[in-house]
Each structure stands twice: as C-alpha cells, then as structure tokens.
Design a protein around this motif. Structure first.
Motif, PDB file in Angstrom:
ATOM      1  N   ILE A   1       0.839  -1.206   0.000  1.00 54.96           N
ATOM      2  CA  ILE A   1       0.000   0.000   0.000  1.00 54.96           C
ATOM      3  C   ILE A   1       0.869   1.250   0.000  1.00 54.96           C
ATOM      4  O   ILE A   1       0.618   2.200  -0.748  1.00 54.96           O
ATOM      5  N   ASN A   2       1.923   1.233   0.804  1.00 54.63           N
ATOM      6  CA  ASN A   2       2.829   2.378   0.878  1.00 54.63           C
ATOM      7  C   ASN A   2       3.518   2.632  -0.460  1.00 54.63           C
ATOM      8  O   ASN A   2       3.644   3.782  -0.897  1.00 54.63           O
ATOM      9  N   ALA A   3       3.941   1.579  -1.137  1.00 53.39           N
ATOM     10  CA  ALA A   3       4.590   1.725  -2.444  1.00 53.39           C
ATOM     11  C   ALA A   3       3.616   2.329  -3.457  1.00 53.39           C
ATOM     12  O   ALA A   3       3.984   3.216  -4.239  1.00 53.39           O
ATOM     13  N   LEU A   4       2.365   1.862  -3.449  1.00 57.51           N
ATOM     14  CA  LEU A   4       1.356   2.421  -4.356  1.00 57.51           C
ATOM     15  C   LEU A   4       1.103   3.895  -4.060  1.00 57.51           C
ATOM     16  O   LEU A   4       0.984   4.719  -4.974  1.00 57.51           O
ATOM     17  N   LEU A   5       1.030   4.227  -2.780  1.00 57.55           N
ATOM     18  CA  LEU A   5       0.806   5.624  -2.405  1.00 57.55           C
ATOM     19  C   LEU A   5       1.984   6.507  -2.812  1.00 57.55           C
ATOM     20  O   LEU A   5       1.792   7.642  -3.267  1.00 57.55           O
ATOM     21  N   GLU A   6       3.199   6.004  -2.662  1.00 58.93           N
ATOM     22  CA  GLU A   6       4.376   6.776  -3.070  1.00 58.93           C
ATOM     23  C   GLU A   6       4.387   7.017  -4.575  1.00 58.93           C
ATOM     24  O   GLU A   6       4.733   8.111  -5.034  1.00 58.93           O
TER      25      GLU A   6
ATOM     26  N   ARG B   1       1.726   7.193  -6.471  1.00 60.70           N
ATOM     27  CA  ARG B   1       0.648   8.159  -6.727  1.00 60.70           C
ATOM     28  C   ARG B   1       1.101   9.577  -6.382  1.00 60.70           C
ATOM     29  O   ARG B   1       0.831  10.522  -7.121  1.00 60.70           O
ATOM     30  N   VAL B   2       1.779   9.729  -5.264  1.00 61.62           N
ATOM     31  CA  VAL B   2       2.286  11.047  -4.854  1.00 61.62           C
ATOM     32  C   VAL B   2       3.272  11.578  -5.886  1.00 61.62           C
ATOM     33  O   VAL B   2       3.213  12.748  -6.274  1.00 61.62           O
ATOM     34  N   ALA B   3       4.168  10.732  -6.361  1.00 59.74           N
ATOM     35  CA  ALA B   3       5.138  11.157  -7.378  1.00 59.74           C
ATOM     36  C   ALA B   3       4.423  11.622  -8.640  1.00 59.74           C
ATOM     37  O   ALA B   3       4.797  12.633  -9.246  1.00 59.74           O
ATOM     38  N   SER B   4       3.400  10.903  -9.034  1.00 60.56           N
ATOM     39  CA  SER B   4       2.618  11.275 -10.217  1.00 60.56           C
ATOM     40  C   SER B   4       1.933  12.623 -10.007  1.00 60.56           C
ATOM     41  O   SER B   4       1.939  13.483 -10.885  1.00 60.56           O
ATOM     42  N   LEU B   5       1.341  12.809  -8.854  1.00 53.53           N
ATOM     43  CA  LEU B   5       0.634  14.065  -8.573  1.00 53.53           C
ATOM     44  C   LEU B   5       1.593  15.240  -8.422  1.00 53.53           C
ATOM     45  O   LEU B   5       1.248  16.372  -8.773  1.00 53.53           O
ATOM     46  N   GLU B   6       2.786  14.997  -7.907  1.00 46.19           N
ATOM     47  CA  GLU B   6       3.765  16.072  -7.771  1.00 46.19           C
ATOM     48  C   GLU B   6       4.136  16.652  -9.130  1.00 46.19           C
ATOM     49  O   GLU B   6       4.227  17.869  -9.291  1.00 46.19           O
ATOM     50  N   SER B   7       4.347  15.799 -10.122  1.00 49.51           N
ATOM     51  CA  SER B   7       4.702  16.308 -11.445  1.00 49.51           C
ATOM     52  C   SER B   7       3.535  17.071 -12.060  1.00 49.51           C
ATOM     53  O   SER B   7       3.728  18.092 -12.719  1.00 49.51           O
ATOM     54  N   LYS B   8       2.314  16.602 -11.836  1.00 48.64           N
ATOM     55  CA  LYS B   8       1.144  17.319 -12.343  1.00 48.64           C
ATOM     56  C   LYS B   8       0.990  18.667 -11.648  1.00 48.64           C
ATOM     57  O   LYS B   8       0.656  19.665 -12.291  1.00 48.64           O
TER      58      LYS B   8
END
Length: 153
Positions: free
Chosen positions: A25-30, A32-39
C-alpha cells in the motif's frame, strides 16, 4: 501471535494489516504522490505563465467563432459589452481572469488616431472557462485532454 502482533497493530492502526500488505500500500501511495507532484508542478507553471490568450484562440479550441463565444459568455453571465468592449461581470471581475490594455490605431477615414480597449485572458482565466464550461457539458473539440493554447512562456 494474537497478543504479540495482532492486538498491538489494532491498537496502533485501528485494524490488523500484515506488514507486507502495508509495504504494498505504501509503495502504491508513493507512486501516486510522485505522479501528482509532477502534475502539480506542471499546473503551477501554467498558472504562473504570463502568456495572455485572445478570445479568438479560446473560441478556436471550442470550434466556434469568437463572436459566438463572446455571446455564450454573455448568456452565462460572465461578461457584458459596452460599446465594442467586453468586460467581466462584477462576480468575476477582480479574479485575475483577464488583462486589458489601451491600444491606438490610425483611422484613415477620419485621418486621426483613435484608441480601443483590448482584453485578453490569463492562464487562470482560461482554466476558469475550461472548468466552468466543462461543468455544463461544453468541452474543447480541438484537444480532448488539455487546452492546446496553454503554453509555457
């Protein structure tokens, strides 16, 4: 195991989740966060851009003439017209959606210089229109994923 692992986990997290599942779960959340940071970085760059957009450019994205687009914005209560100039209504004025400047030109018929107000939309204004029009089912036809006219300055 129940008293040494399960109960402490329930007390700590409110539920028992195996460590391996927590790592997944933590890996998936990380990710997702990386994806949202670039956006978010892209969005900030666009919104902070100083490029101004004419209503003709915006209308082109929606596949209609600027005259019709201005009339649409008028019918939606976004803007009104005085003489030959469009102004935002009180509800939308002051939100940094548009910039205006006074321009001069030479009128050969009267042999004099005249001036007019030229209004252009900011990136923030373009985003406002995109979201507002999208909320009532009006979407750009030139590009279905983003507005082409948004550019880096």
């Amino acid at each position: 195991m129940v008293t040494s692992e399960v109960l402490p986990a329930i007390i700590k997290r409110g539920a028992y989740i195996a460590e391996e599942k927590l790592r997944e779960i933590n890996a998936l959340l990380e990710e997702r966060v990386a994806s949202l940071e670039s956006k978010a970085e892209y969005y900030d760059t666009i919104i902070n851009s100083r490029k101004l957009i004419t209503v003709s450019e915006i209308a082109y994205e929606y596949g209609i003439p600027a005259v019709n687009f201005n009339q649409l914005l008028f019918r939606l209560g976004i803007q009104f017209r005085v003489d030959n100039t469009w102004y935002l209504t009180e509800e939308y004025a002051g939100n940094d959606y548009v910039r205006t400047d006074k321009r001069r030109y030479f009128d050969y018929r009267s042999n004099t210089y005249k001036s007019y107000i030229h209004t252009r939309w900011t990136q923030k204004g373009v985003e406002f229109l995109y979201r507002l029009l999208g909320s009532i089912g009006i979407h750009p036809i030139r590009n279905d994923t983003d507005i082409n006219i948004i550019q880096f300055s």
